[in-house]
Design a protein around this motif. Sequence first.
Motif, PDB file in Angstrom:
ATOM      1  N   LEU A   5       0.821  -1.215   0.000  1.00 46.80           N
ATOM      2  CA  LEU A   5       0.000   0.000   0.000  1.00 46.80           C
ATOM      3  C   LEU A   5       0.849   1.256   0.000  1.00 46.80           C
ATOM      4  CD1 LEU A   5      -2.956  -0.872   2.419  1.00 46.80           C
ATOM      5  CD2 LEU A   5      -3.038  -0.574  -0.056  1.00 46.80           C
ATOM      6  N   ARG A   6       1.919   1.248   0.798  1.00 45.40           N
ATOM      7  CA  ARG A   6       2.790   2.431   0.846  1.00 45.40           C
ATOM      8  C   ARG A   6       3.491   2.642  -0.498  1.00 45.40           C
ATOM      9  NH1 ARG A   6       6.433   3.171   5.986  1.00 45.40           N
ATOM     10  NH2 ARG A   6       4.986   1.517   6.430  1.00 45.40           N
ATOM     11  N   GLN A   8       2.341   1.742  -3.439  1.00 45.27           N
ATOM     12  CA  GLN A   8       1.331   2.246  -4.373  1.00 45.27           C
ATOM     13  C   GLN A   8       1.090   3.733  -4.151  1.00 45.27           C
ATOM     14  OE1 GLN A   8      -2.260  -0.239  -4.543  1.00 45.27           O
ATOM     15  NE2 GLN A   8      -0.995  -1.960  -3.908  1.00 45.27           N
ATOM     16  N   GLU A   9       1.009   4.141  -2.887  1.00 48.95           N
ATOM     17  CA  GLU A   9       0.799   5.557  -2.588  1.00 48.95           C
ATOM     18  C   GLU A   9       1.974   6.392  -3.088  1.00 48.95           C
ATOM     19  OE1 GLU A   9       0.413   8.666   1.143  1.00 48.95           O
ATOM     20  OE2 GLU A   9      -0.158   6.577   1.495  1.00 48.95           O
ATOM     21  N   THR A  10       3.193   5.909  -2.880  1.00 45.61           N
ATOM     22  CA  THR A  10       4.382   6.635  -3.333  1.00 45.61           C
ATOM     23  C   THR A  10       4.342   6.820  -4.846  1.00 45.61           C
ATOM     24  OG1 THR A  10       5.701   5.813  -1.494  1.00 45.61           O
ATOM     25  CG2 THR A  10       6.910   6.559  -3.450  1.00 45.61           C
ATOM     26  N   CYS A  12       1.712   6.821  -6.804  1.00 45.82           N
ATOM     27  CA  CYS A  12       0.632   7.763  -7.147  1.00 45.82           C
ATOM     28  C   CYS A  12       1.041   9.198  -6.838  1.00 45.82           C
ATOM     29  CB  CYS A  12      -0.656   7.391  -6.404  1.00 45.82           C
ATOM     30  SG  CYS A  12      -1.417   5.862  -6.999  1.00 45.82           S
ATOM     31  N   ARG A  13       1.735   9.406  -5.713  1.00 46.51           N
ATOM     32  CA  ARG A  13       2.195  10.756  -5.359  1.00 46.51           C
ATOM     33  C   ARG A  13       3.233  11.261  -6.371  1.00 46.51           C
ATOM     34  NH1 ARG A  13       0.869  13.102  -0.638  1.00 46.51           N
ATOM     35  NH2 ARG A  13      -0.217  11.869   0.925  1.00 46.51           N
ATOM     36  N   VAL A  23      -2.145  16.966  -4.135  1.00 45.41           N
ATOM     37  CA  VAL A  23      -2.775  15.810  -3.503  1.00 45.41           C
ATOM     38  C   VAL A  23      -3.639  16.326  -2.359  1.00 45.41           C
ATOM     39  CG1 VAL A  23      -2.418  13.632  -2.282  1.00 45.41           C
ATOM     40  CG2 VAL A  23      -0.872  14.288  -4.143  1.00 45.41           C
ATOM     41  N   VAL A  26      -5.811  11.168   0.387  1.00 45.99           N
ATOM     42  CA  VAL A  26      -5.364   9.828   0.013  1.00 45.99           C
ATOM     43  C   VAL A  26      -6.360   8.837   0.593  1.00 45.99           C
ATOM     44  CG1 VAL A  26      -3.556   8.087   0.269  1.00 45.99           C
ATOM     45  CG2 VAL A  26      -2.928  10.487  -0.049  1.00 45.99           C
ATOM     46  N   CYS A  28      -7.251   4.681   0.896  1.00 45.68           N
ATOM     47  CA  CYS A  28      -6.690   3.339   0.759  1.00 45.68           C
ATOM     48  C   CYS A  28      -7.738   2.299   1.107  1.00 45.68           C
ATOM     49  CB  CYS A  28      -5.502   3.150   1.703  1.00 45.68           C
ATOM     50  SG  CYS A  28      -4.093   4.179   1.313  1.00 45.68           S
ATOM     51  N   ASP A  61      -2.707   3.344  -8.750  1.00 42.34           N
ATOM     52  CA  ASP A  61      -1.393   2.844  -9.120  1.00 42.34           C
ATOM     53  C   ASP A  61      -1.453   1.984 -10.376  1.00 42.34           C
ATOM     54  OD1 ASP A  61       1.394   2.123  -8.877  1.00 42.34           O
ATOM     55  OD2 ASP A  61       0.723   0.223  -8.036  1.00 42.34           O
TER      56      ASP A  61
END
Length: 180
Positions: A5-6, A8-10, A12-13, A23, A26, A28, A61
Amino acid sequence: GGDGLRSQETRCREYAAYKGYEVAEVFCDDVSGALKKRSGIMGVVKFLKAHRKENCVVVIDHIDRFARDVRGHWDLRDLLREAGGLLESPSIEFGEDADSILRENLLASVSQHHRQKNAEQTKNRMRARAMNGYWVFHAPIGYKYERVAGHGKLLVPNEPFASAVKDAFEGYAAGRYEGL
């Protein structure tokens, strides 16, 4: 493995920064499942409806993290669109032309196939392991799984709970709990 998850977030950011997007929020989902069970998706929809005039972009992502099957994919796409959101991803360029829709359908279909194939393989491995005498379900109270050479994950006693469970069963079998 890493922290999916982290990661994927990175990703996307990074994509949002590359595109010059701010942004704002967020969301999740740490569980896969049907649309109604996904609090992250419902949060996105609520956010989009509250900010409809701001032309919000929803960044995912990868298409295989979006929905569990092709029908779910298009239901989610429609839900986001109706709420005023535009879907983007660093992995695929979404479009409304015939070729883009075909590509999106193919990717959603391949994702569905991978998910179904993984489920089949997991079920088959669990069945074979059970046939070899191993417990394949969640560890019961008083036990835990540990890696044991030559056996993979093996069910072993989890003290002090194992002794308490043993005492409870032995006490019941001996009739010590009758009349309670």
